[in-house]
Write an enzyme that holds these catalytic residues in place. Structure first.
Site, PDB file in Angstrom:
ATOM      1  N   ARG A 315       0.838  -1.210   0.000  1.00  0.00           N
ATOM      2  CA  ARG A 315       0.000   0.000   0.000  1.00  0.00           C
ATOM      3  C   ARG A 315       0.871   1.258   0.000  1.00  0.00           C
ATOM      4  O   ARG A 315       0.625   2.204  -0.742  1.00  0.00           O
ATOM      5  CB  ARG A 315      -0.955  -0.004   1.196  1.00  0.00           C
ATOM      6  CG  ARG A 315      -1.814   1.244   1.302  1.00  0.00           C
ATOM      7  CD  ARG A 315      -2.839   1.153   2.421  1.00  0.00           C
ATOM      8  NE  ARG A 315      -3.945   0.284   2.085  1.00  0.00           N
ATOM      9  CZ  ARG A 315      -4.931   0.586   1.240  1.00  0.00           C
ATOM     10  NH1 ARG A 315      -4.934   1.759   0.628  1.00  0.00           N
ATOM     11  NH2 ARG A 315      -5.908  -0.263   1.005  1.00  0.00           N
ATOM     12  N   GLU A 692      -9.744   5.286   7.034  1.00  0.00           N
ATOM     13  CA  GLU A 692      -8.315   5.484   7.245  1.00  0.00           C
ATOM     14  C   GLU A 692      -7.738   6.816   6.803  1.00  0.00           C
ATOM     15  O   GLU A 692      -6.759   7.279   7.392  1.00  0.00           O
ATOM     16  CB  GLU A 692      -7.560   4.333   6.580  1.00  0.00           C
ATOM     17  CG  GLU A 692      -7.878   3.030   7.281  1.00  0.00           C
ATOM     18  CD  GLU A 692      -7.295   1.844   6.595  1.00  0.00           C
ATOM     19  OE1 GLU A 692      -7.992   1.261   5.753  1.00  0.00           O
ATOM     20  OE2 GLU A 692      -6.136   1.519   6.885  1.00  0.00           O
TER      21      GLU A 692
HETATM   22 MO1  MOS Z   1      -6.621  -1.982   8.652  1.00  0.00          MO
HETATM   23  S1  MOS Z   1      -5.028  -0.945   9.209  1.00  0.00           S
HETATM   24  O1  MOS Z   1      -6.643  -1.980   7.040  1.00  0.00           O
HETATM   25  O2  MOS Z   1      -7.278  -2.710   9.986  1.00  0.00           O
END
Ligand code: MOS
Length: 740
Positions: A315, A692
């Site tokens: 990623r 995120e």
């Molecule tokens: Mo996550 S950091 O894709 O639980």
């Protein structure tokens, strides 16, 4: 049936799970009392790297009240926690490879007896040299994964001579997830040779695989049920598989329920963390600010076992150059094996490290060009029709320029940029910007885990049971999925009940990660709801019945109202050799403007305001969306300003909240969440996901603001008073002490 014309999607529906959490009636794993439970405990390695020369549990087994003492030799199945690479044992056999690694398990009638049993186990170690530094591990060739991106020709671009080139080396620390509830599991024998494991977790299907592997049983005999979970942030993605397998072994061996609840110190010492990172980057642009080439060398410290490190690195690799048009890009990235606690998933998943570097480079470049950092971003921003550095052509839902415009407007960017630059006293204000993008879902490396299922059952009174394979970890999944179910069924949202995830109820739906839950479980629910609606429509026709009346009529006519739904995303293709292709299905876009105040006499930095913008597609619930942004920003401020671990010989020294500092409510500045909706056609009602991005581009905005305030560049975070003060001293000692 009446057209309810429900528009529950987009409403600020209240969280169904909130009252119990607030009142204390929600049952977390430590609250569950099963009669006849034993206490589980784990004997852990005191060394970073050693050979186990003697492990004698005979005496411990004779202690009255001790019901089981297990070592690697007592595992009926495989001594392996299945993850990406086959390297992670349930219990150390011949070697220990990090401080805290599990060596033996005990189950006893009381906590004291369990502790006594641990003390009575005779274990001797032959200490071995430990690799504790990631650069050293790289030199030693301990590379767990290596990814690359090759786009255009970086070498000849950098050789052109007419470009402005900036370069830097950036370092980022460990970060704790700091979930309030430590990890914990309860294993219960099912009376038929299998085990039920209850616990705090993000990914029941990961734990299920670990339990079945350790017991050597069918997946269907390893039933895993998530209990109310007090935060995860990625920390309960891969890591709980270890206590899950361990508690299952103890329950299996004793035939009794066993509880294994980690203390805070134990949790901090042995559970996963954000990977420390080092990034070297060169960024080249024309004199009018057009990006031409970026070269990245990205290194992560993986710790002793691979867990999810290869995908975390992936990623970071594909997002390394930011949401910009870049014709020439070369990324080289590696994650190395060291003798330290395994790092794993953490909100942002390999992006915060590399985005700190990339966005610091953009700020440096803007300074060198004499250009406003916002203008530099706007000039190079990805838009529809543009390609990412992996050659992924973006055809829809690219709201990045809108996000930049909105955070600039919210912060009054241009005016404050000029006003703060005039601060002359010892305490000076600064304003900085940083941005990122985020490929939602499991992407090119995780395609096999993509599909997600849902089960919908409509009861005779019109209430609806929704079961999904993804989990509520505080992010608001229950709320958002209730809204999607209500909208898709055309029923009142109060009648929707999302039940606890249980591997026996729904098919493997992949992990609750990668901001994928709204879209994947949401689409699975819509698929199931469409089947139920199709069964209802012929019965109720245009009768104008309410939802409850319609359900009653269906019951009378013996029309079953239950269905399974399934979501499988459109295919993507990617070439790992060239790093070209569709790394992820689609992207969200984010930018933060951060205002700070720096005391140039003490080095203290205080965040004053954060304007945090996100193109997340359709927002299913603005309140949970804003909550995600506020929480992520605070976690990002912790990363930027205060959070770090101190280690000695591979042992974490600050393993409590009194020594590992995170922001408290008093440290939280004004946060303005700005949600920009560029709908994504495949997402439910146009949603893209928001878990995120809020944490990712905070730290570089903070350090850019510190630079604006005090004229110093920090290439390493956290920006503690000590680090800021040292940089100020260095600047004042230097020949050119001037403000930007
Ligand atoms: Mo996550 S950091 O894709 O639980």
């Amino acid at each position: 049936m009446e057209d309810t014309g429900t528009t529950v999607v987009g409403e600020r529906v209240r969280r169904p799970d909130a009252p119990d959490k607030v009142k204390g009636t929600a049952l977390y794993i430590d609250d569950l009392a099963l009669s006849g439970s034993l206490w589980g405990a784990v004997l852990r390695s005191p060394h970073a790297h050693a050979r186990i020369t003697r492990l004698d549990v005979a005496r411990a087994r004779t202690i009255p009240g001790v019901r089981a003492v297990l070592t690697a030799r007592d595992i009926p199945g495989r001594n392996l926690i299945p993850m990406i690479q086959s390297d992670w044992p349930v219990l150390a056999a011949e070697f220990v490879r990090h401080v805290g690694e599990a060596v033996a398990l005990v189950a006893a009638e009381s906590r004291d007896l369990a502790a006594e049993a641990l003390r009575t186990i005779a274990v001797e170690y032959e200490r071995l040299p430990a690799l504790l530094d990631m650069e050293e591990a790289l030199r030693a060739g301990e590379v767990m994964a290596h990814w690359k991106v090759r786009r255009g020709d970086v070498q000849s671009a950098l050789g052109r001579g007419d470009l402005v080139v900036v370069e830097g080396t950036y370092r980022t620390p460990y970060q704790e997830h700091a979930y309030i509830e430590p990890n914990g599991m309860i294993g219960v024998p099912d009376g038929r040779g299998g085990v039920i494991v209850y616990g705090s977790m993000q990914c029941p299907f990961y734990v299920q695989k670990a339990v079945a592997s350790a017991l050597g049983c069918d997946l269907a005999r390893a039933r895993v049920v998530q209990t109310v979970t007090g935060g995860g942030f990625g920390g309960k993605e891969d890591a709980p598989s270890a206590p899950g397998a361990q508690v299952a072994l103890l329950a299996h061996a004793t035939g009794r329920p066993v509880r294994l609840i980690l203390s805070r110190e134990e949790d901090m010492a042995v559970m996963s963390k954000r990977h420390p990172g080092r990034v070297r980057m060169r960024t080249a642009a024309t004199r009018d600010g057009e990006l031409v080439a970026v070269e990245v060398d990205y290194l992560l410290d993986g710790g002793a076992y691979a867990t999810l490190s290869p995908v975390v690195l992936f990623r970071g690799t594909v997002h390394a150059c930011g949401p910009y048009r870049i014709p020439n890009a070369r990324v080289e990235s590696r994650v190395v094996r060291t003798h330290k606690v395994p790092c794993g998933a953490f909100r942002g998943f390999g992006e915060p490290q590399v985005v700190f570097a990339c966005e610091s480079q953009m700020d440096r470049l803007a300074e060198r060009l004499g250009m406003d950092p916002l203008m530099l971003r706007l000039k190079n921003a990805l838009g529809e029709g543009d390609e990412t550095i992996t050659g992924h052509k973006l055809t829809s839902s690219v709201g990045f320029r809108d996000v930049l415009d909105r955070v600039a407007a919210s912060s009054d960017w241009s005016r404050k940029r000029a006003e703060y630059a005039r601060d002359a006293g010892p305490v000076r204000r600064g304003i900085g910007l940083a941005a990122c993008y985020y490929g939602v879902g499991l992407g090119a490396l995780g395609k096999h885990l993509n599909p997600a299922g849902a089960s919908l059952v409509v009861a005779g009174d019109g209430s609806v049971t929704v079961a999904v394979g993804t989990t509520e970890i505080g992010q608001g999944m229950i709320t958002v999925l209730s809204q999607i179910a209500a909208e898709a069924l055309g029923c009142p949202v109060e009648l929707v009940h999302v039940v606890e995830p249980d591997t026996s109820r729904v098919p493997d739906s992949g992990p609750t990660v990668a901001s994928r839950t709204t879209v994947m479980s949401g689409n699975a629910i819509r698929d199931a709801a469409a089947k139920i609606r199709a069964a209802m429509e012929p019965v109720i026709a245009d009768s104008g019945l309410s939802w409850r009346e319609a359900v009653a009529l269906c019951a009378q006519k013996q029309v079953g109202l239950a269905a399974h739904g399934w979501a499988v995303p459109p295919a993507i293709t990617f070439d790992l050799e060239t790093g070209q292709g569709e790394a992820y299905m689609y992207y969200t876009f984010s930018a933060n403007v951060v205002e700070v105040e720096v005391d140039t006499e003490t080095g203290e930095t205080r965040a004053l305001a954060v304007h945090s913008g996100h193109d997340t597609g359709k927002v299913i619930n603005p309140t949970t969306g804003e909550g995600q942004v506020e929480g992520g920003v605070v976690q990002g401020l912790g990363y930027a300003l205060v959070e770090e671990h101190a280690l000695k010989d591979g042992r974490i020294l600050n393993d409590q909240f009194s020594t590992y500092i995170i922001p408290t409510p008093l440290d939280v500045p004004e946060i303005r969440p700005i949600l920009v909706e560029h709908p994504y056609a495949w997402g439910p009602y146009g949603a893209k996901g928001l878990g995120e991005t809020p944490v990712i581009a905070v730290a570089p905005a903070v350090t850019a603001a510190i630079h604006h305030a005090a004229g110093i560049r920090l290439d390493e975070i956290p920006a503690t008073p000590e680090r800021v003060w040292a940089a100020l001293q260095a600047k004042n000692a230097g020949p050119t002490a001037s403000r930007p």
